[in-house]
Design a protein around this motif. Structure first.
Motif, PDB file in Angstrom:
ATOM      1  N   PHE A 256       0.863  -1.188   0.000  1.00 51.41           N
ATOM      2  CA  PHE A 256       0.000   0.000   0.000  1.00 51.41           C
ATOM      3  C   PHE A 256       0.900   1.239   0.000  1.00 51.41           C
ATOM      4  CE2 PHE A 256      -2.492  -3.413   1.828  1.00 51.41           C
ATOM      5  CZ  PHE A 256      -3.738  -3.245   1.244  1.00 51.41           C
ATOM      6  N   PRO A 257       1.536   1.542  -1.124  1.00 50.10           N
ATOM      7  CA  PRO A 257       2.554   2.592  -1.160  1.00 50.10           C
ATOM      8  C   PRO A 257       2.031   3.997  -0.892  1.00 50.10           C
ATOM      9  CG  PRO A 257       2.045   1.811  -3.375  1.00 50.10           C
ATOM     10  CD  PRO A 257       1.380   0.865  -2.427  1.00 50.10           C
ATOM     11  N   ASP A 258       0.745   4.256  -1.079  1.00 56.07           N
ATOM     12  CA  ASP A 258       0.200   5.596  -0.871  1.00 56.07           C
ATOM     13  C   ASP A 258      -0.352   5.804   0.527  1.00 56.07           C
ATOM     14  OD1 ASP A 258       0.736   6.141  -3.571  1.00 56.07           O
ATOM     15  OD2 ASP A 258      -1.229   5.391  -4.203  1.00 56.07           O
ATOM     16  N   LEU A 259      -0.376   4.766   1.340  1.00 57.36           N
ATOM     17  CA  LEU A 259      -1.071   4.850   2.615  1.00 57.36           C
ATOM     18  C   LEU A 259      -0.389   5.793   3.600  1.00 57.36           C
ATOM     19  CD1 LEU A 259      -3.461   3.851   4.268  1.00 57.36           C
ATOM     20  CD2 LEU A 259      -2.056   1.928   5.036  1.00 57.36           C
ATOM     21  N   MET A 260       0.933   5.786   3.659  1.00 54.21           N
ATOM     22  CA  MET A 260       1.614   6.632   4.634  1.00 54.21           C
ATOM     23  C   MET A 260       1.302   8.103   4.409  1.00 54.21           C
ATOM     24  SD  MET A 260       5.317   4.837   5.337  1.00 54.21           S
ATOM     25  CE  MET A 260       5.463   5.598   6.958  1.00 54.21           C
ATOM     26  N   GLY A 261       1.273   8.525   3.155  1.00 55.62           N
ATOM     27  CA  GLY A 261       0.939   9.914   2.865  1.00 55.62           C
ATOM     28  C   GLY A 261      -0.480  10.251   3.270  1.00 55.62           C
ATOM     29  N   LYS A 262      -1.395   9.305   3.074  1.00 62.09           N
ATOM     30  CA  LYS A 262      -2.799   9.533   3.431  1.00 62.09           C
ATOM     31  C   LYS A 262      -3.016   9.559   4.939  1.00 62.09           C
ATOM     32  CE  LYS A 262      -4.605   7.465  -0.816  1.00 62.09           C
ATOM     33  NZ  LYS A 262      -5.388   6.349  -1.406  1.00 62.09           N
ATOM     34  N   LEU A 263      -2.067   8.977   5.682  1.00 59.77           N
ATOM     35  CA  LEU A 263      -2.178   8.955   7.138  1.00 59.77           C
ATOM     36  C   LEU A 263      -1.331  10.029   7.811  1.00 59.77           C
ATOM     37  CD1 LEU A 263      -2.042   5.078   7.770  1.00 59.77           C
ATOM     38  CD2 LEU A 263      -4.066   6.563   7.791  1.00 59.77           C
ATOM     39  N   GLY A 264      -0.716  10.893   7.028  1.00 61.90           N
ATOM     40  CA  GLY A 264       0.093  11.958   7.600  1.00 61.90           C
ATOM     41  C   GLY A 264       1.406  11.489   8.182  1.00 61.90           C
ATOM     42  N   LEU A 265       1.923  10.354   7.695  1.00 61.61           N
ATOM     43  CA  LEU A 265       3.168   9.794   8.201  1.00 61.61           C
ATOM     44  C   LEU A 265       4.325  10.125   7.266  1.00 61.61           C
ATOM     45  CD1 LEU A 265       1.775   6.281   9.193  1.00 61.61           C
ATOM     46  CD2 LEU A 265       2.342   8.162  10.749  1.00 61.61           C
ATOM     47  N   GLU A 266       5.506  10.262   7.839  1.00 58.09           N
ATOM     48  CA  GLU A 266       6.695  10.573   7.048  1.00 58.09           C
ATOM     49  C   GLU A 266       7.125   9.340   6.262  1.00 58.09           C
ATOM     50  OE1 GLU A 266      11.335  12.013   7.695  1.00 58.09           O
ATOM     51  OE2 GLU A 266       9.844  12.321   9.290  1.00 58.09           O
ATOM     52  N   PRO A 267       7.196   9.435   4.942  1.00 57.86           N
ATOM     53  CA  PRO A 267       7.558   8.274   4.132  1.00 57.86           C
ATOM     54  C   PRO A 267       8.925   7.715   4.513  1.00 57.86           C
ATOM     55  CG  PRO A 267       6.680  10.025   2.759  1.00 57.86           C
ATOM     56  CD  PRO A 267       6.894  10.623   4.124  1.00 57.86           C
ATOM     57  N   GLY A 268       9.023   6.408   4.551  1.00 61.95           N
ATOM     58  CA  GLY A 268      10.299   5.753   4.788  1.00 61.95           C
ATOM     59  C   GLY A 268      10.733   5.672   6.232  1.00 61.95           C
ATOM     60  N   VAL A 269       9.938   6.169   7.174  1.00 61.17           N
ATOM     61  CA  VAL A 269      10.290   6.112   8.593  1.00 61.17           C
ATOM     62  C   VAL A 269       9.468   5.013   9.255  1.00 61.17           C
ATOM     63  CG1 VAL A 269      10.350   7.354  10.781  1.00 61.17           C
ATOM     64  CG2 VAL A 269      10.878   8.558   8.653  1.00 61.17           C
ATOM     65  N   TRP A 312      -4.806  15.113  12.460  1.00 63.82           N
ATOM     66  CA  TRP A 312      -3.887  15.592  11.428  1.00 63.82           C
ATOM     67  C   TRP A 312      -4.672  16.328  10.344  1.00 63.82           C
ATOM     68  CZ3 TRP A 312      -3.510  13.243   6.327  1.00 63.82           C
ATOM     69  CH2 TRP A 312      -2.495  13.785   5.528  1.00 63.82           C
ATOM     70  N   THR A 313      -4.111  17.442   9.906  1.00 61.74           N
ATOM     71  CA  THR A 313      -4.721  18.212   8.826  1.00 61.74           C
ATOM     72  C   THR A 313      -3.817  18.139   7.611  1.00 61.74           C
ATOM     73  OG1 THR A 313      -5.727  19.746  10.396  1.00 61.74           O
ATOM     74  CG2 THR A 313      -5.570  20.478   8.111  1.00 61.74           C
ATOM     75  N   PRO A 314      -4.301  17.626   6.480  1.00 61.99           N
ATOM     76  CA  PRO A 314      -3.471  17.548   5.273  1.00 61.99           C
ATOM     77  C   PRO A 314      -2.967  18.924   4.862  1.00 61.99           C
ATOM     78  CG  PRO A 314      -5.487  16.278   5.016  1.00 61.99           C
ATOM     79  CD  PRO A 314      -5.652  17.078   6.270  1.00 61.99           C
ATOM     80  N   PRO A 315      -1.793  19.011   4.254  1.00 58.59           N
ATOM     81  CA  PRO A 315      -1.259  20.293   3.802  1.00 58.59           C
ATOM     82  C   PRO A 315      -2.240  21.011   2.883  1.00 58.59           C
ATOM     83  CG  PRO A 315       0.410  18.578   3.632  1.00 58.59           C
ATOM     84  CD  PRO A 315      -0.878  17.884   3.967  1.00 58.59           C
ATOM     85  N   GLY A 316      -2.382  22.315   3.107  1.00 56.67           N
ATOM     86  CA  GLY A 316      -3.256  23.101   2.249  1.00 56.67           C
ATOM     87  C   GLY A 316      -4.713  23.094   2.651  1.00 56.67           C
ATOM     88  N   VAL A 317      -5.031  22.320   3.714  1.00 55.59           N
ATOM     89  CA  VAL A 317      -6.419  22.247   4.168  1.00 55.59           C
ATOM     90  C   VAL A 317      -6.561  23.066   5.447  1.00 55.59           C
ATOM     91  CG1 VAL A 317      -8.252  20.733   5.032  1.00 55.59           C
ATOM     92  CG2 VAL A 317      -6.772  19.988   3.148  1.00 55.59           C
ATOM     93  N   THR A 318      -7.567  23.914   5.492  1.00 59.12           N
ATOM     94  CA  THR A 318      -7.856  24.724   6.679  1.00 59.12           C
ATOM     95  C   THR A 318      -9.138  24.220   7.305  1.00 59.12           C
ATOM     96  OG1 THR A 318      -6.815  26.666   5.685  1.00 59.12           O
ATOM     97  CG2 THR A 318      -8.290  27.042   7.548  1.00 59.12           C
ATOM     98  N   THR A 319      -9.071  23.871   8.580  1.00 58.12           N
ATOM     99  CA  THR A 319     -10.259  23.367   9.267  1.00 58.12           C
ATOM    100  C   THR A 319     -10.149  23.630  10.749  1.00 58.12           C
ATOM    101  OG1 THR A 319     -11.683  21.433   9.580  1.00 58.12           O
ATOM    102  CG2 THR A 319      -9.310  21.057   9.657  1.00 58.12           C
TER     103      THR A 319
END
Length: 352
Positions: A256-269, A312-319
């Motif tokens: 699941f290569p895209d999952l870390m980004g969707k969970l706000g996790l630093e890739p490769g850590v 966690w708030t994704p980059p560019g999202v205001t809430t």
């Protein structure tokens, strides 16, 4: 491709520059080939070699595992990328969908032959329930093993009264019993929940049904199989305590290569983790560098539950979040202990 009668094949890209996903899977594949039993033939193909014949299915991706059987369509493996899981898949697929008429000796071996086993205890004359069970077995044969017992003496020795279906999960030591069933959809819903491990492995086959539970998803990501096993071991107590109200899974990040980004996790850590509160679509990444232990995760989870940690708030999202205090973490609760006709025995003890 010239197929032999029955074989499993690993298709890889260029071996000289194996991608991490291919390298990780090849390591498990080599372990599987070492532990394969008689009749299980496993080999790999470097599909970057011009003369290699890797045209098994359209839209091929690498790495991939296929089971090849003479005069049958190739079956792609989509389960956990573990040696044992792949060998179980081959064993299931080279047998009938349902192993019929288990005797006492056969049942004893069958109950521990796979990570998840379903055995239907039936009257030999009840063809309707046989048909229902066989339908479910065909749906889930890529993931679980299915068998039947028709000998009343064998059922009595197991303390089971027909008709019933028992789910055996030897890894967790759990036994779940459904007393009586009628239609396919009723049995299907029970199989989905009964098969769930204390800490399962996220796969393309089970991802949607785990999400459909509606309870928060606890994602535990490790870059290697040994690291994922360590996460399972260190967090088993936590996952067992919250089995009914959380869905805990380990994740192969290469699957699941895209999952870390969707969970706000630093890739490769790694190791890494996050909780996705499905009822409100809120994500809480586990703090980087914090230890992965049941006590540490429980303390952090309490802070999340009581609103002391913001999602966690994704980059560019205001809430803004105005209701972070204690709240029910899902819109519904699935408690198998409260389902009619269901009895749960955990590690040899009855849970009423």
């Amino acid at each position: 491709m010239a197929w032999i009668h029955t074989a499993a094949v690993l298709l890889l890209g260029a071996r000289a520059v194996l991608a991490p996903a291919s390298a990780a899977l090849e390591q498990e594949w080599l372990s599987a080939t070492t532990n394969a039993i008689d009749g299980q033939q496993l080999f790999s193909i470097d599909c970057s070699v011009p003369e290699s014949d890797c045209d098994i299915q359209e839209d091929m991706s690498y790495p991939s595992v296929f089971l090849l059987q003479l005069d049958q369509p190739a079956v792609r493996y989509r389960g956990a990328r573990q040696a044992a899981a792949m060998l179980h898949f081959i064993w299931r697929r080279t047998r009938p969908a349902v192993t019929q008429g288990l005797d006492a000796e056969g049942l004893a071996a069958f109950k521990t032959a796979d990570e998840t086993v379903f055995v239907a205890y039936l009257d030999s004359s009840d063809r309707e329930l046989f048909g229902v069970f066989e339908d479910i077995a065909r749906r889930y044969r890529d993931e679980f093993s299915f068998g039947t017992v028709v000998d009343p003496a064998v059922a009595e020795a197991q303390g089971v009264k027909a008709p019933a279906v028992v789910c055996y999960k030897p890894v967790d030591g759990d036994i779940v019993t459904l007393k009586g069933f009628e239609g396919v959809e009723e049995l299907d819903g029970w199989v989905k929940e009964a098969s769930r491990r204390v800490i399962g492995e996220l796969t393309v086959l089970n991802q949607q049904r785990l999400l459909d539970r509606g309870w928060p998803m606890v994602y535990l990501l490790g870059s290697t199989e040994s690291e994922r096993q360590r996460l399972r071991k260190s967090l088993y107590k936590f996952a067992r305590n919250y089995y009914d109200s959380l869905t805990s899974v380990v994740v192969d990040p290469f699957e699941f290569p895209d999952l870390m980004g969707k969970l706000g996790l630093e890739p490769g850590v790694f190791p890494a983790g996050a909780v996705h509160q499905l009822s409100k679509d809120r994500i809480y990444p586990y703090p980087k560098g914090q230890s992965f232990s049941s006590d540490a995760l429980q303390r952090w989870g309490l802070d999340v539950y009581q609103g002391r940690i913001k999602p966690w708030t994704p980059p560019g999202v205001t809430t803004t979040y105005e209701d972070l205090g204690p709240t029910r973490v899902a819109t519904r609760k699935i408690s198998m202990a409260n389902m009619p006709g269901v009895k749960i025995r955990i590690a040899g003890h009855d849970e009423l």
